[in-house]
Design an enzyme around this catalytic site. Structure first.
Site, PDB file in Angstrom:
ATOM      1  N   ARG A  41       0.633  -1.298  -0.328  1.00 18.39           N
ATOM      2  CA  ARG A  41       0.335  -0.125   0.124  1.00 18.39           C
ATOM      3  C   ARG A  41       0.972   0.993  -0.399  1.00 18.39           C
ATOM      4  NH1 ARG A  41      -5.027  -1.040   3.880  1.00 18.39           N
ATOM      5  NH2 ARG A  41      -6.776  -3.543   2.102  1.00 18.39           N
ATOM      6  N   ASP A 145     -16.573   8.631   7.071  1.00 14.65           N
ATOM      7  CA  ASP A 145     -15.825   8.304   6.712  1.00 14.65           C
ATOM      8  C   ASP A 145     -14.701   8.624   7.204  1.00 14.65           C
ATOM      9  OD1 ASP A 145     -15.702   5.163   5.321  1.00 14.65           O
ATOM     10  OD2 ASP A 145     -14.081   5.954   4.910  1.00 14.65           O
TER      11      ASP A 145
END
Length: 273
Positions: A41, A145
């Site tokens: 990532r 979020d």
């Protein structure tokens, strides 16, 4: 433009540094064994910023000029798996047992860690279908979020036909508009549902600016990424933001049996204040 070749390994010390930073910023607990995932990532950010090694990247995010990178770091470290009407047992229970109880004019729902919006819009469609007089009541869904990238998608409310595979043909026709070419296989949520949903950025580890109280809170498949102390703190905060008799939905892999809490167990992954 030629991109830099990234050959360096993510060392144990670098992994620990990233893990501690991510934990401090957003509560995500990167367990041992996640080193390959973290490396994969982080590579996205190294390529985007044209760094050739992890040490340079870590020095950058710790510098004054790298403060804006923190949000991108958190973004790539969060998991955003979601779908429309995920864990349908929850929506069935909501329809059959909870909605008939919600008789007040003002009703509030919160989908915490809403990702790209599918959960909130699934809830909105269900409420339009099954909540009595919903068009004449003050019914709102807060969708929050931490990921700016996911929230942008939720704001746009456009989904591919593959992402809509769990939406019935009836709901697809009633609540979606097909986007004109060249995006001919994409669909946008209609305003009747979008108007019910307020999308906002929120780090669950920060202070919560909304007042509540909520009738129902969804926080599903999120706490598995937190350690027990963080889970404990979060559950207690959800309790204080729910109305008496309000419901908390967690993921089916996230029972609260190992956490001290005041909620009453209703059924798997469903709790009541």
């Amino acid at each position: 433009m030629k991109l830099p070749i990234i050959t360096a390994e993510l060392t144990e010390a670098q992994f620990r540094k990233v893990s501690q930073l991510v934990y401090r910023l957003c509560g995500i607990h990167l367990k041992d064994g996640k080193q390959a995932l973290v490396k994969a990532r982080l590579m996205k950010r190294l390529r985007a910023l044209k760094f050739s090694d992890f040490e340079s990247y870590l020095r950058y995010i710790e510098s004054k000029g790298g403060k804006q990178e923190i949000a991108f770091l958190i973004d790539v470290m969060t998991t955003n798996k979601t779908s429309f009407f995920r864990e349908p047992e929850h929506f069935n229970y909501l329809q059959e047992h909870i909605l008939p109880e919600l008789t007040e004019k003002r009703v509030r729902f919160w989908t915490a860690a809403c990702s790209s919006g599918e959960e909130a819009f699934s809830l909105g469609m269900l409420l339009r279908e099954k909540m009595q007089d919903v068009a004449f009541r003050d019914v709102k869904i807060l969708a929050t979020d931490i990921s700016g990238r996911m929230l942008e998608k939720a704001h746009n409310a456009i989904y591919t036909s593959e992402e809509l595979r769990d939406v019935s043909p009836q709901f697809l026709e009633k609540y979606f508009t097909k986007v004109q070419p060249p995006l001919s296989q994409q669909y946008r949520i209609k305003d009747t549902v979008r108007a019910m949903v307020r999308v906002a950025r929120l780090n669950l580890m920060d202070s919560w600016p909304m007042k509540g109280p909520f009738d129902v809170i969804f926080c599903r498949n999120v706490m598995i990424y937190f350690d027990k102390p963080t889970q404990q703190k979060l559950i207690n905060r959800f309790w204080s933001f729910l109305k008496p008799g309000g419901y908390l939905f967690v993921g089916h892999s996230e029972g609260l049996s190992a956490i001290s809490h005041k909620f009453r167990y209703v059924k798997p992954a469903v709790y009541r204040k």
